[in-house]
Motif scaffolding. Sequence first.
Motif, mmCIF file in Angstrom:
data_model
loop_
_atom_site.group_PDB
_atom_site.id
_atom_site.type_symbol
_atom_site.label_atom_id
_atom_site.label_comp_id
_atom_site.label_asym_id
_atom_site.label_seq_id
_atom_site.Cartn_x
_atom_site.Cartn_y
_atom_site.Cartn_z
ATOM 1 N N MET A 243 0.833 -1.197 0.000
ATOM 2 C CA MET A 243 0.000 0.000 0.000
ATOM 3 C C MET A 243 0.868 1.248 0.000
ATOM 4 S SD MET A 243 -2.937 -1.196 2.687
ATOM 5 C CE MET A 243 -1.946 -2.518 3.360
ATOM 6 N N LYS A 244 0.307 2.294 -0.604
ATOM 7 C CA LYS A 244 0.989 3.582 -0.614
ATOM 8 C C LYS A 244 0.172 4.604 0.168
ATOM 9 C CE LYS A 244 3.377 6.913 -3.515
ATOM 10 N NZ LYS A 244 4.049 7.116 -4.813
ATOM 11 N N ASN A 245 -0.973 5.007 -0.366
ATOM 12 C CA ASN A 245 -1.861 5.939 0.323
ATOM 13 C C ASN A 245 -2.988 5.149 0.974
ATOM 14 O OD1 ASN A 245 -0.394 8.233 -0.588
ATOM 15 N ND2 ASN A 245 -1.459 8.130 -2.550
ATOM 16 N N PHE A 246 -3.222 5.394 2.251
ATOM 17 C CA PHE A 246 -4.202 4.577 2.967
ATOM 18 C C PHE A 246 -4.666 5.281 4.239
ATOM 19 C CE2 PHE A 246 -0.028 3.503 4.630
ATOM 20 C CZ PHE A 246 -0.242 3.594 6.000
ATOM 21 N N HIS A 247 -5.757 4.762 4.786
ATOM 22 C CA HIS A 247 -6.263 5.157 6.095
ATOM 23 C C HIS A 247 -6.395 3.867 6.906
ATOM 24 C CE1 HIS A 247 -9.459 7.668 8.500
ATOM 25 N NE2 HIS A 247 -8.595 7.070 9.298
ATOM 26 N N THR B 280 4.878 16.208 7.241
ATOM 27 C CA THR B 280 5.064 16.168 5.792
ATOM 28 C C THR B 280 6.527 15.921 5.493
ATOM 29 O OG1 THR B 280 3.216 17.689 5.420
ATOM 30 C CG2 THR B 280 4.803 17.420 3.623
ATOM 31 N N GLU B 281 6.768 14.841 4.781
ATOM 32 C CA GLU B 281 8.140 14.462 4.458
ATOM 33 C C GLU B 281 8.707 15.367 3.369
ATOM 34 O OE1 GLU B 281 9.775 10.137 3.994
ATOM 35 O OE2 GLU B 281 9.227 10.847 1.993
ATOM 36 N N ALA B 282 9.940 15.799 3.558
ATOM 37 C CA ALA B 282 10.606 16.626 2.559
ATOM 38 C C ALA B 282 10.903 15.802 1.307
ATOM 39 C CB ALA B 282 11.911 17.180 3.133
ATOM 40 N N GLU B 283 10.909 16.456 0.174
ATOM 41 C CA GLU B 283 11.264 15.766 -1.065
ATOM 42 C C GLU B 283 12.717 15.298 -1.003
ATOM 43 O OE1 GLU B 283 10.294 17.514 -4.789
ATOM 44 O OE2 GLU B 283 8.504 18.543 -4.013
ATOM 45 N N ASN B 284 12.956 14.134 -1.605
ATOM 46 C CA ASN B 284 14.303 13.561 -1.672
ATOM 47 C C ASN B 284 14.944 13.398 -0.294
ATOM 48 O OD1 ASN B 284 14.200 13.594 -4.566
ATOM 49 N ND2 ASN B 284 14.636 15.799 -4.470
ATOM 50 N N LYS B 285 14.124 13.027 0.681
ATOM 51 C CA LYS B 285 14.619 12.850 2.039
ATOM 52 C C LYS B 285 15.645 11.711 2.083
ATOM 53 C CE LYS B 285 13.060 11.785 6.757
ATOM 54 N NZ LYS B 285 13.806 10.536 6.939
ATOM 55 N N GLU B 286 16.732 11.949 2.764
ATOM 56 C CA GLU B 286 17.773 10.941 2.920
ATOM 57 C C GLU B 286 17.365 9.924 3.987
ATOM 58 O OE1 GLU B 286 20.589 10.587 1.133
ATOM 59 O OE2 GLU B 286 19.811 12.222 -0.109
ATOM 60 N N VAL C 182 -1.828 8.050 5.468
ATOM 61 C CA VAL C 182 -0.730 8.459 4.577
ATOM 62 C C VAL C 182 -1.343 8.888 3.257
ATOM 63 C CG1 VAL C 182 1.320 7.745 3.314
ATOM 64 C CG2 VAL C 182 0.961 6.929 5.650
ATOM 65 N N GLN C 183 -1.057 10.119 2.861
ATOM 66 C CA GLN C 183 -1.554 10.662 1.600
ATOM 67 C C GLN C 183 -0.430 11.471 0.983
ATOM 68 O OE1 GLN C 183 -5.340 10.658 0.405
ATOM 69 N NE2 GLN C 183 -3.945 10.640 -1.308
ATOM 70 N N GLY C 184 0.169 10.948 -0.091
ATOM 71 C CA GLY C 184 1.318 11.629 -0.674
ATOM 72 C C GLY C 184 2.479 11.632 0.306
ATOM 73 N N ARG C 185 2.978 12.816 0.626
ATOM 74 C CA ARG C 185 4.094 12.935 1.568
ATOM 75 C C ARG C 185 3.632 13.237 2.993
ATOM 76 N NH1 ARG C 185 8.792 13.014 -1.075
ATOM 77 N NH2 ARG C 185 8.762 13.467 -3.316
ATOM 78 N N ARG C 186 2.329 13.258 3.208
ATOM 79 C CA ARG C 186 1.779 13.638 4.509
ATOM 80 C C ARG C 186 1.409 12.404 5.330
ATOM 81 N NH1 ARG C 186 -3.800 17.141 5.516
ATOM 82 N NH2 ARG C 186 -3.426 17.661 7.732
ATOM 83 N N ILE C 187 1.806 12.409 6.624
ATOM 84 C CA ILE C 187 1.469 11.360 7.576
ATOM 85 C C ILE C 187 0.715 11.992 8.737
ATOM 86 C CG2 ILE C 187 2.356 9.612 9.171
ATOM 87 C CD1 ILE C 187 4.919 9.531 7.463
#
Length: 229
Positions: free
Chosen positions: A88-92, A186-192, A168-173
């Motif tokens: 799963m990627k986006n889910f509730h 919200t996860e930053a783009e290209n997070k290490e 989880v929806q896109g980069r938001r948890i």
Amino acid sequence: MTSLSLRSLSQTCCLLVIATAIACISTTPTSAQQPKTEDGFTSIFDGKTLEGWKKAAENEDAWKVDDGKLMCDGERCHLFYSGPLAPMKNFHFKAEVMTTPGSNAGIYFHTKYQDTGWPKHGFECQVNVSHKDPKKTSSLYSVENVDAKTLADMNVKDNEWYTQEIIVQGRRIQLIVNGKTLVDYTEAENKEPFDKNFERRLGEGTFALQAHDPKSKVYFRNLRVKKLD
């Protein structure tokens, strides 16, 4: 009406009451027979078996089904969801959780099966009301943490059920307890990666429940999930 007729009528009424009670008992589902349902959500635990779940290959007796509940009680072992909704990627996600005094567990998401060790991939939603770890229930572990005062103010206690939601929806948890959002990250783009041992990044994956240690008995029930676009 004669006393004999009254006695017969009384006996008949008693038989009807008993028959009705037996019928109700036989047709009323128990918690183990019928997990909670909710529009748009799919149950991922049937309340009776570990069908759709896979234990890690260490300390497998730490996980049991107990009267409609998943129970962890023993050495470290992770229980991975392996049913048809994964990955799963986006889910509730929703589950009811009950801790016991001094216990610690977790709910991983966007993770992957591994035989041993603490899951490297994905994030952990902490399960801990009174364990010594200061990162408490609904912490996004080591990313955004919830403290003991927050839980106390919400009256979240050991030996009482609370509802944990993970969205989880896109980069938001979003991590939500009893309807209150405790983490909105919200996860930053290209997070290490967090470090060499733990990714702690979004991608896609499955869920894993954590048996943490022999002094940590925790219960989970009514696990359900809805995929989001």
